[in-house]
Design a protein around this motif. Sequence first.
Motif, PDB file in Angstrom:
ATOM      1  N   SER A 565       1.051  -1.234  -0.004  1.00  0.00           N
ATOM      2  CA  SER A 565      -0.002   0.090  -0.066  1.00  0.00           C
ATOM      3  C   SER A 565       0.936   1.115   0.023  1.00  0.00           C
ATOM      4  O   SER A 565       2.071   1.278   0.438  1.00  0.00           O
ATOM      5  CB  SER A 565      -0.885   0.023   0.926  1.00  0.00           C
ATOM      6  OG  SER A 565      -0.200   0.260   2.419  1.00  0.00           O
ATOM      7  N   PRO A 566       0.164   2.468  -0.335  1.00  0.00           N
ATOM      8  CA  PRO A 566       1.063   3.735  -0.215  1.00  0.00           C
ATOM      9  C   PRO A 566       1.550   3.821   0.929  1.00  0.00           C
ATOM     10  O   PRO A 566       2.725   4.575   1.421  1.00  0.00           O
ATOM     11  CB  PRO A 566       0.172   4.764  -0.676  1.00  0.00           C
ATOM     12  CG  PRO A 566      -0.668   3.921  -1.794  1.00  0.00           C
ATOM     13  CD  PRO A 566      -0.997   2.716  -0.976  1.00  0.00           C
ATOM     14  N   ALA A 567       0.974   3.367   2.119  1.00  0.00           N
ATOM     15  CA  ALA A 567       1.247   3.609   3.525  1.00  0.00           C
ATOM     16  C   ALA A 567       2.548   3.004   3.878  1.00  0.00           C
ATOM     17  O   ALA A 567       3.299   3.427   4.632  1.00  0.00           O
ATOM     18  CB  ALA A 567       0.137   3.378   4.605  1.00  0.00           C
ATOM     19  N   VAL A 568       2.381   1.820   3.558  1.00  0.00           N
ATOM     20  CA  VAL A 568       3.827   0.925   3.458  1.00  0.00           C
ATOM     21  C   VAL A 568       4.915   1.478   2.825  1.00  0.00           C
ATOM     22  O   VAL A 568       6.106   1.583   3.639  1.00  0.00           O
ATOM     23  CB  VAL A 568       3.506  -0.473   2.996  1.00  0.00           C
ATOM     24  CG1 VAL A 568       4.871  -1.194   3.140  1.00  0.00           C
ATOM     25  CG2 VAL A 568       2.455  -1.236   3.704  1.00  0.00           C
ATOM     26  N   GLU A 569       4.952   2.071   1.657  1.00  0.00           N
ATOM     27  CA  GLU A 569       5.955   2.681   1.234  1.00  0.00           C
ATOM     28  C   GLU A 569       6.389   4.050   1.902  1.00  0.00           C
ATOM     29  O   GLU A 569       7.692   4.250   1.898  1.00  0.00           O
ATOM     30  CB  GLU A 569       5.628   2.984  -0.304  1.00  0.00           C
ATOM     31  CG  GLU A 569       6.981   3.488  -1.230  1.00  0.00           C
ATOM     32  CD  GLU A 569       6.982   3.073  -2.623  1.00  0.00           C
ATOM     33  OE1 GLU A 569       6.243   2.392  -2.985  1.00  0.00           O
ATOM     34  OE2 GLU A 569       7.762   3.614  -3.379  1.00  0.00           O
ATOM     35  N   ALA A 570       5.607   4.770   2.303  1.00  0.00           N
ATOM     36  CA  ALA A 570       5.652   5.900   2.795  1.00  0.00           C
ATOM     37  C   ALA A 570       6.306   5.523   4.215  1.00  0.00           C
ATOM     38  O   ALA A 570       7.324   6.047   4.811  1.00  0.00           O
ATOM     39  CB  ALA A 570       4.492   6.686   3.247  1.00  0.00           C
ATOM     40  N   GLY A 571       5.977   4.286   5.124  1.00  0.00           N
ATOM     41  CA  GLY A 571       6.354   3.936   6.290  1.00  0.00           C
ATOM     42  C   GLY A 571       8.009   3.812   6.089  1.00  0.00           C
ATOM     43  O   GLY A 571       8.825   3.935   7.024  1.00  0.00           O
ATOM     44  N   VAL A 572       8.293   2.730   4.934  1.00  0.00           N
ATOM     45  CA  VAL A 572       9.595   2.518   5.013  1.00  0.00           C
ATOM     46  C   VAL A 572      10.415   3.360   4.759  1.00  0.00           C
ATOM     47  O   VAL A 572      11.715   3.532   5.219  1.00  0.00           O
ATOM     48  CB  VAL A 572       9.833   1.114   4.116  1.00  0.00           C
ATOM     49  CG1 VAL A 572       9.287  -0.050   4.278  1.00  0.00           C
ATOM     50  CG2 VAL A 572       9.409   1.644   2.655  1.00  0.00           C
ATOM     51  N   ASN A 573      10.073   4.416   3.976  1.00  0.00           N
ATOM     52  CA  ASN A 573      10.925   5.558   3.861  1.00  0.00           C
ATOM     53  C   ASN A 573      11.214   6.345   5.208  1.00  0.00           C
ATOM     54  O   ASN A 573      12.313   6.884   5.249  1.00  0.00           O
ATOM     55  CB  ASN A 573      10.291   6.387   2.598  1.00  0.00           C
ATOM     56  CG  ASN A 573      10.845   6.047   1.121  1.00  0.00           C
ATOM     57  OD1 ASN A 573      12.037   6.571   0.931  1.00  0.00           O
ATOM     58  ND2 ASN A 573      10.150   5.330   0.729  1.00  0.00           N
ATOM     59  N   LEU A 574      10.025   6.517   5.715  1.00  0.00           N
ATOM     60  CA  LEU A 574      10.304   7.229   7.022  1.00  0.00           C
ATOM     61  C   LEU A 574      11.389   6.428   8.106  1.00  0.00           C
ATOM     62  O   LEU A 574      12.228   7.110   8.531  1.00  0.00           O
ATOM     63  CB  LEU A 574       8.937   7.299   7.722  1.00  0.00           C
ATOM     64  CG  LEU A 574       7.953   8.298   7.021  1.00  0.00           C
ATOM     65  CD1 LEU A 574       6.228   8.021   7.914  1.00  0.00           C
ATOM     66  CD2 LEU A 574       8.478   9.901   7.070  1.00  0.00           C
ATOM     67  N   LEU A 575      11.108   5.099   8.027  1.00  0.00           N
ATOM     68  CA  LEU A 575      12.266   4.355   8.919  1.00  0.00           C
ATOM     69  C   LEU A 575      13.638   4.426   8.267  1.00  0.00           C
ATOM     70  O   LEU A 575      14.553   4.632   9.223  1.00  0.00           O
ATOM     71  CB  LEU A 575      11.589   2.826   8.905  1.00  0.00           C
ATOM     72  CG  LEU A 575      10.524   2.591   9.650  1.00  0.00           C
ATOM     73  CD1 LEU A 575       9.986   1.052   9.547  1.00  0.00           C
ATOM     74  CD2 LEU A 575      10.685   2.869  11.104  1.00  0.00           C
ATOM     75  N   PHE A 576      13.653   4.553   7.031  1.00  0.00           N
ATOM     76  CA  PHE A 576      14.900   4.779   6.328  1.00  0.00           C
ATOM     77  C   PHE A 576      15.528   6.057   6.794  1.00  0.00           C
ATOM     78  O   PHE A 576      16.940   6.166   6.902  1.00  0.00           O
ATOM     79  CB  PHE A 576      14.790   4.503   4.862  1.00  0.00           C
ATOM     80  CG  PHE A 576      16.210   4.997   4.209  1.00  0.00           C
ATOM     81  CD1 PHE A 576      16.475   6.084   3.417  1.00  0.00           C
ATOM     82  CD2 PHE A 576      16.946   3.882   3.911  1.00  0.00           C
ATOM     83  CE1 PHE A 576      17.746   6.340   2.951  1.00  0.00           C
ATOM     84  CE2 PHE A 576      18.179   3.949   3.164  1.00  0.00           C
ATOM     85  CZ  PHE A 576      18.657   5.294   2.877  1.00  0.00           C
ATOM     86  N   ALA A 607      11.201  -0.293  -2.714  1.00  0.00           N
ATOM     87  CA  ALA A 607      10.993   1.214  -2.553  1.00  0.00           C
ATOM     88  C   ALA A 607      12.260   1.870  -3.241  1.00  0.00           C
ATOM     89  O   ALA A 607      13.296   1.671  -3.085  1.00  0.00           O
ATOM     90  CB  ALA A 607      10.491   1.373  -1.166  1.00  0.00           C
ATOM     91  N   ASP A 608      11.777   3.084  -3.426  1.00  0.00           N
ATOM     92  CA  ASP A 608      12.888   4.180  -3.892  1.00  0.00           C
ATOM     93  C   ASP A 608      13.388   4.984  -2.725  1.00  0.00           C
ATOM     94  O   ASP A 608      12.521   5.551  -1.745  1.00  0.00           O
ATOM     95  CB  ASP A 608      12.642   5.074  -5.109  1.00  0.00           C
ATOM     96  CG  ASP A 608      13.490   6.004  -5.421  1.00  0.00           C
ATOM     97  OD1 ASP A 608      14.088   5.963  -6.149  1.00  0.00           O
ATOM     98  OD2 ASP A 608      13.675   7.145  -4.595  1.00  0.00           O
ATOM     99  N   TYR A 609      14.694   4.943  -2.249  1.00  0.00           N
ATOM    100  CA  TYR A 609      15.008   5.704  -1.067  1.00  0.00           C
ATOM    101  C   TYR A 609      16.040   6.730  -1.570  1.00  0.00           C
ATOM    102  O   TYR A 609      17.048   6.671  -1.326  1.00  0.00           O
ATOM    103  CB  TYR A 609      15.871   4.777  -0.064  1.00  0.00           C
ATOM    104  CG  TYR A 609      14.886   3.580   0.345  1.00  0.00           C
ATOM    105  CD1 TYR A 609      14.956   2.629  -0.108  1.00  0.00           C
ATOM    106  CD2 TYR A 609      14.296   3.827   1.693  1.00  0.00           C
ATOM    107  CE1 TYR A 609      14.276   1.586   0.220  1.00  0.00           C
ATOM    108  CE2 TYR A 609      13.526   2.741   2.175  1.00  0.00           C
ATOM    109  CZ  TYR A 609      13.433   1.475   1.338  1.00  0.00           C
ATOM    110  OH  TYR A 609      12.859   0.443   1.695  1.00  0.00           O
ATOM    111  N   ASN A 610      15.433   7.940  -1.880  1.00  0.00           N
ATOM    112  CA  ASN A 610      15.957   9.126  -2.244  1.00  0.00           C
ATOM    113  C   ASN A 610      16.648   8.984  -3.422  1.00  0.00           C
ATOM    114  O   ASN A 610      17.968   9.347  -3.525  1.00  0.00           O
ATOM    115  CB  ASN A 610      16.853   9.767  -1.175  1.00  0.00           C
ATOM    116  CG  ASN A 610      15.964  10.068  -0.046  1.00  0.00           C
ATOM    117  OD1 ASN A 610      14.821  10.601  -0.174  1.00  0.00           O
ATOM    118  ND2 ASN A 610      16.484  10.027   1.233  1.00  0.00           N
TER     119      ASN A 610
END
Length: 788
Positions: A565-576, A607-610
């Motif tokens: 979900s979009p929330a999961v992708e947002a979440g992993v980026n926040l944790l990153f 996911a894309d991390y920056n």
Amino acid sequence: MPEFKISASLEGHGDDVRAVAFPNPKAIFSASRDATVRLWKLVSSPPPTYDYTIVSHGSAFINALAYYPPTPEYPDGLVFSGGQDTIIEAKQPGKASNDNADAMLLGHGHTVCALDVCPEGGWVVSGSWDSTARVWAVGKWETEAVLEGHQGSVWAVLAYDKSTIITGCADNIIRIFNSSGKLLKSIKDSRDVVRALCRLPPSHPTGAQFASASNDGVIRLFTIQGELVAELQGHDSFIYSLAVLPTGELVSSGEDRTVRVWNGTYCVQTITHPAISVWSVAVCQENGDIVTGASDRVTRVFTRSPERQASAEVAQLFETAVQGSAIPEQQVGKVNKEKLPGPDFLQQKSGTKDGQVQMICEENGSISAHTWSAALKKWEAVGTVVDSAGSSGRKVEYLGQDYDYVFDVDVEDGKPPLKLPYNANQNPYEAATKFIGDNELPMSYQDQVAQFIVQNTQGATLGQSTQEPATGGSDPWGSDRRYRPGDASAGQTAPIPESRPKVLPQKSYLSIKTANLKVVARKLQELNDKLVSSGSKDLSLSPSEIETVVSLCSELESSNVLKDSPAVEAGVNLLFKVATVWPATNRLPGLDLLRLFAAATPVTATADYNGKDLISGIQESGIFDSPVNVNNAMLSVRMLANLFETEAGRHLVINRFDQINSAVKSCLANSGASPNRNLTIAVATLYINIAVYFTSEGRQSSVESGQRGLVLLEELSRMLSGEKDSEAVYRSLVALGTLVKELDSEVKTAAKEVFDFGATSQKILNTGLGKEPRIKGIIAEIKECLPA
């Protein structure tokens, strides 16, 4: 009714006998922590003599056992067993131990601790530390229903009838389900962890229909409607097992060294064992005999029939063993010698009930324990009370009681440590369970706390001040020897079983997923608040971002997976962001959650991390650079290992193999003269997963796998040459052995000639590690794969 007498002592297991079954007068099954299930056949009588064959030889502790009676397809019936490896094996007892099982039931996520069968319904029910029970269809070998809603380990399951299942749980609740998995009723009258269940006959004098037993030492009798009918009190500690005799009498066994026979609500006989824990009791419905399994590694048969009683020699050996056994002082409470009667008391006074314990101060100053036998109308010696601190004798007071140890346990950074009191002769797992309950911690901590106790008491047992420490770390291959209750020879290494199973090649990926998500999420919030208050608001997460992470943690806690979900992708980026941008001392919660998310969703790997992938971003943040923050590096390596739980994660790790290898090598080199044990174990686990990939999914590119296999072989050889930790050495050997066994001759030759495995292995064997059967065994397996 006449008293039960010893009929036979069946010796052969190399560790605690955890479960027993008694399907007919000529056959007994026993399961043990030595990873075997044994069939004991009656070969002659009188006196009864048995011989055993090994039905099953697994690779981990076996805790649960059940026998399914014969069917046209399985004329000898089926033996079901389960334990630490989470797999339930179904096997015909006539097969040899090295024959394939008839079925392997896969589905539980943690140790299997309970089994029961329902031949009328054609199913088996299992209970597990994963907080579920499962119903399995015999023959189809599929999960028919998952019984959910438990808030702790499901310690007991009862196939009450073909449409009703009862479970007993660590959350103190008894639950009644239908066989389709629908919850019908919850019974909350148990005051403690429910450890055993048993169906009662319709003729039971109390009118109750089933019995439960708890850690509080009380047996409770219930109707199927949930009404508490009676409480049976007599055991002095945890009760582990219940069974019913053909007479309708109830039989129980527990941590107080006894088996007790109950007629209605009265205890009519107490059978003391020369062991701390009597783990299991079962009844032969054809002849009314009893079989028990205990912590002294012995399976024992008891009978009321004179013609089936043991020879005088066996009976005398049992009586002597009971009388000579040591009783931990903590089991009987504080004893004031000055107020105890002398030996004359035993001739002058009678007991008031069967099983009553009386302490006597002997003329030499020692304290002996005696129990009253109502049938024989006399006191019987059952052992000598000794100081549970062994030879040290020093006690520590905590909350008004004396203990051998009171440990400080750091559960959460920045919070005062919790106190963990412990006596040397307690069961570490039960002490851990009580500690978890007292402090409202998740049951997932149980294994870690129990290991902490064993390691920090140096495995101390009765009469010994020191002992070799137990192997640390949760061991998926079942070699962990964490707990040896009541075993006077605990310091001795159990013999290697006669048909030790092969370990190589390792075929499954390993992960490290235990965590307290609520605690980690709360810590993340606290550190985020500190960043805001210190003026680093640009680094912090916004309230809505924190809410996203907390919500995902809740989702993960309930299901173990995260849906894309979009929330999961947002979440992993926040944790990153937390894991790579926050100050190094504050990154732990982010890295810990990223480790869990890596196993829970492929999004972590894709996911894309920056503009970077996960691994490149983590490495470029400097986590593996000198000076190494060991905890950050350790969690990062665990995350890499957990990526193998998804296909996307595996591909990412393999595509970045050279990068990872360089970073990990640098990290280990820069972590000091003695690298952190948890870090090296995490690295060894990662290397196992890479080796499994190279020898399975990656084999289609045999040249590339072979070349990278040589690189990994070099790293493993380097680790083994200087590593002293048992767990790290063993896991490194598993990784190396998997490569050597499965890859081409170039790898085998390099292991022998370039990296000189012979010299490396001899160096390991010459240390204390050479005493460990698992390490000796896997070194022998590797040598068999090398060219002559």
